[in-house]
Structures are given as C-alpha cells and as structure tokens.
Enzyme design. Structure first.
Site, PDB file in Angstrom:
ATOM      1  N   LEU A  18       0.906  -1.141   0.000  1.00  0.00           N
ATOM      2  CA  LEU A  18       0.000   0.000   0.000  1.00  0.00           C
ATOM      3  C   LEU A  18       0.939   1.183   0.000  1.00  0.00           C
ATOM      4  CD1 LEU A  18      -3.043   0.672   0.166  1.00  0.00           C
ATOM      5  CD2 LEU A  18      -2.810   0.754   2.647  1.00  0.00           C
ATOM      6  N   ASP A  19       0.887   2.030  -1.037  1.00  0.00           N
ATOM      7  CA  ASP A  19       1.935   3.029  -1.188  1.00  0.00           C
ATOM      8  C   ASP A  19       2.018   3.982   0.007  1.00  0.00           C
ATOM      9  OD1 ASP A  19       0.336   5.468  -1.779  1.00  0.00           O
ATOM     10  OD2 ASP A  19      -0.163   4.446  -3.635  1.00  0.00           O
ATOM     11  N   LYS A  20       3.153   4.631   0.149  1.00  0.00           N
ATOM     12  CA  LYS A  20       3.465   5.443   1.322  1.00  0.00           C
ATOM     13  C   LYS A  20       2.403   6.491   1.619  1.00  0.00           C
ATOM     14  CE  LYS A  20       7.085   8.473   3.197  1.00  0.00           C
ATOM     15  NZ  LYS A  20       8.418   9.075   2.943  1.00  0.00           N
ATOM     16  N   SER A  40      -0.745   6.411   0.911  1.00  0.00           N
ATOM     17  CA  SER A  40      -2.072   5.832   1.149  1.00  0.00           C
ATOM     18  C   SER A  40      -2.182   5.282   2.563  1.00  0.00           C
ATOM     19  CB  SER A  40      -2.353   4.726   0.130  1.00  0.00           C
ATOM     20  OG  SER A  40      -2.302   5.243  -1.183  1.00  0.00           O
TER      21      SER A  40
END
Length: 236
Positions: free
Chosen positions: A104-106, A108
């Site tokens: 889960l990207d930084k 998000s």
C-alpha cells in the site's frame, strides 16, 4: 534424507520474510547457509544452519499469524529499513517476525494484512487470482458519472504500458468514490485518476477479499478471526 526446498520458500514458511524479500536479502549477501553466503535459487532443508541478517533461523514449527493493520499515510510497506523512513514492521512491533502481504503506497492509508505464512501471502498477492480490494478515494474535483464511467471501463496506462481491468466504481460524496479492483498495478488508482484529469487527495483501503478494515484505530491492528481466516482460505 531431508526434503529440500528453495531458500526463499523456506524463509517465507518460517515467517522471516516474503519470497521477494528473501531474494533481495540473498542478493545483498545477508543470508548465510552453513557459514557460506547463499546464492539465488539455492535449495535448503531444516538440517541446514541458516542465518539472516546475523540472526539464526529457528527450525521449530511456526505458530500461524494473520493480522489486519490500519496503516497511516507516511508508513512504507516493507521489512527493509531506509534512513528517514518508518516501515510497517517497526510501527506494528509484533512480538514475532511477520511481514506485509502486498503493498500500500506510502501516501495511502488503510488495511494491510501481515502474516508469517509464506504460502498464504503468495496466494493473496498473485495478480492472476483476481482477489477483490476496495478503496475509498477523495479527489480534487467533483466526481461525475463521466469520470466514473471512464474508471469502470478500464483504460490503457502509458507509463506502465498496461491496461486496467473493468472495475466497480460508486460515487459516495461530492469528491469521494469507492472503487473495487481485482488487480494491483503500481499506484493504479492514482494513475487512473490522473489519466482522467483528476488528482487523488486521500486514498484508503477498506477491504481485502472478506477482511474489512472496520473500526481498527489508525496505527493499530487486530487478529483476523477464525471465521474470517476460514473464509479467506476457502476463497483463495
């Protein structure tokens, strides 16, 4: 004779890290097998002495762990440590070694599963399995039916040279919508919105398959229930 398996599979089954992370550690020379630097694709057994990052890997049976974490924005989903970054393993501080399933990207926030079950992590992460993931997204402009239709139909993302699959999109506010994906391209939702002329302001994952974020406080976690676990396994 002891049965042998690939080193990355062995480490994932022991709850040390994912197979991908194991390959990275081997490539960086941080894995030793019987006192010698491991090589990619090497096969090992429980009779071997394996050391990862200076710590000996126990050959004892691992107690299964699967937790649901509410990741805040600003936390990176990796077991690796980079200067100036806080990773999800250090944030959770679980008493035994676990690692995140997927990414889960930084920027998000929201639901991410963490486990010490290598095969489970691989099954959930496989793009070919088309497992549902649901997100709540707010954007910088009003959500219109035209925008939602473009998102639903799928599109070609030039920077990835990939096509997105048709998906479910529902308007839930003036600048908010829910989206359910069955694939996990790199920063997919942000790229899809950008291709439609929108900018994502907040992005929160609220569901992975049958596991819901619910009311887990941000930065905290809960154990996945037996009923949730059984349903998850059944749906894989």
């Amino acid at each position: 004779m002891e049965e042998t398996v690939r080193l990355n599979k062995f480490l994932s089954e022991k709850g040390i890290c994912s197979r991908r992370e194991a390959d990275r550690l081997v490539d960086e020379g941080k894995v030793m097998v019987n006192g010698v630097c491991a090589v990619m694709g090497q096969k090992v057994s429980s009779a071997d002495e394996i050391v990862v990052d200076g710590k000996k890997v126990s050959t004892k049976q691992v107690k299964p762990v699967l937790i649901a974490v509410n990741k805040p924005a600003g936390i990176v989903c990796t077991t690796a440590r980079f200067e100036g970054e806080k990773n999800i393993v250090d944030m959770v501080k679980y008493p035994t070694r676990i690692y995140p399933i997927g990414r889960l990207d930084k920027e998000s926030e929201g639901l991410i599963l963490m486990t010490n079950l290598g095969d489970l992590a691989n099954e959930i992460s496989k793009a070919s399995n088309s497992h549902e993931k649901e997100y709540v997204v707010t954007v910088n402009n009003q959500v219109t039916e035209s925008f939602l239709d473009k998102m639903r139909r799928g599109m070609h993302l030039e920077e990835l040279n990939a096509d997105t699959m048709p998906c479910v999109c529902t308007k839930t506010g003036n600048r908010e919508f829910h989206i359910i994906l069955k694939q996990g391209l790199n920063r997919q939702i942000r790229r899809m919105c950008a291709a439609c002329g929108y900018r994502v302001e907040t992005l929160k994952r609220i569901r992975i398959m049958n596991i819901h974020l619910g009311n887990i406080p941000q930065g905290n976690f809960r154990n996945v229930t037996d009923a949730e676990f059984d349903k998850l396994i059944k749906d894989l």
